[in-house]
Design a protein around this motif. Sequence first.
Motif, short mmCIF file in Angstrom:
data_model
loop_
_atom_site.label_atom_id
_atom_site.label_comp_id
_atom_site.label_asym_id
_atom_site.label_seq_id
_atom_site.Cartn_x
_atom_site.Cartn_y
_atom_site.Cartn_z
N TYR A 214 6.10 9.42 11.40
CA TYR A 214 5.50 8.14 10.99
C TYR A 214 5.92 7.05 11.96
N THR B 173 0.85 -1.19 0.00
CA THR B 173 0.00 0.00 0.00
C THR B 173 0.88 1.24 0.00
N THR C 127 7.88 -1.14 6.13
CA THR C 127 7.67 0.06 5.33
C THR C 127 8.95 0.42 4.61
N LYS D 77 1.42 5.19 0.54
CA LYS D 77 0.83 6.20 1.41
C LYS D 77 1.75 7.41 1.52
N ASN D 78 1.21 8.46 2.13
CA ASN D 78 1.97 9.64 2.52
C ASN D 78 1.81 9.82 4.02
N GLU E 39 3.85 0.54 2.44
CA GLU E 39 3.69 -0.41 3.54
C GLU E 39 3.42 -1.80 2.96
#
Length: 111
Positions: A22, A4, A30, A6-7, A109
Amino acid sequence: MANTFKNAALANVSNSGYVNLYSCPASTQTVVLGLAIANKTTNAVTVQVQFQDTSDSNATYQLLENVSIPANTTLETLAGQKYILEAQDILKVKAGTGSAIDVVMGLMEKA
């Protein structure tokens, strides 16, 4: 296991201490794809980026240490390299001047 994209982002980063950008979720790995740090002011500011390795007794490692960002400039960092965060590792940032910078991290991720 799905990948996945993401930001993770923070606006007006504090200079009074490190702020979590994060935290890698449990049962997840990640890959950091890049980190953009924008100086929103008319003066140069510094930034620090720190990695907390929770599998190594919460040891912390500096990725950027007092890097100066010119006025009204965005600095692209951590791109093109392989930074891997394991479950519950944390990436933190701290500004040299309060509310002067925004940061955005692109990541993938794998759960």
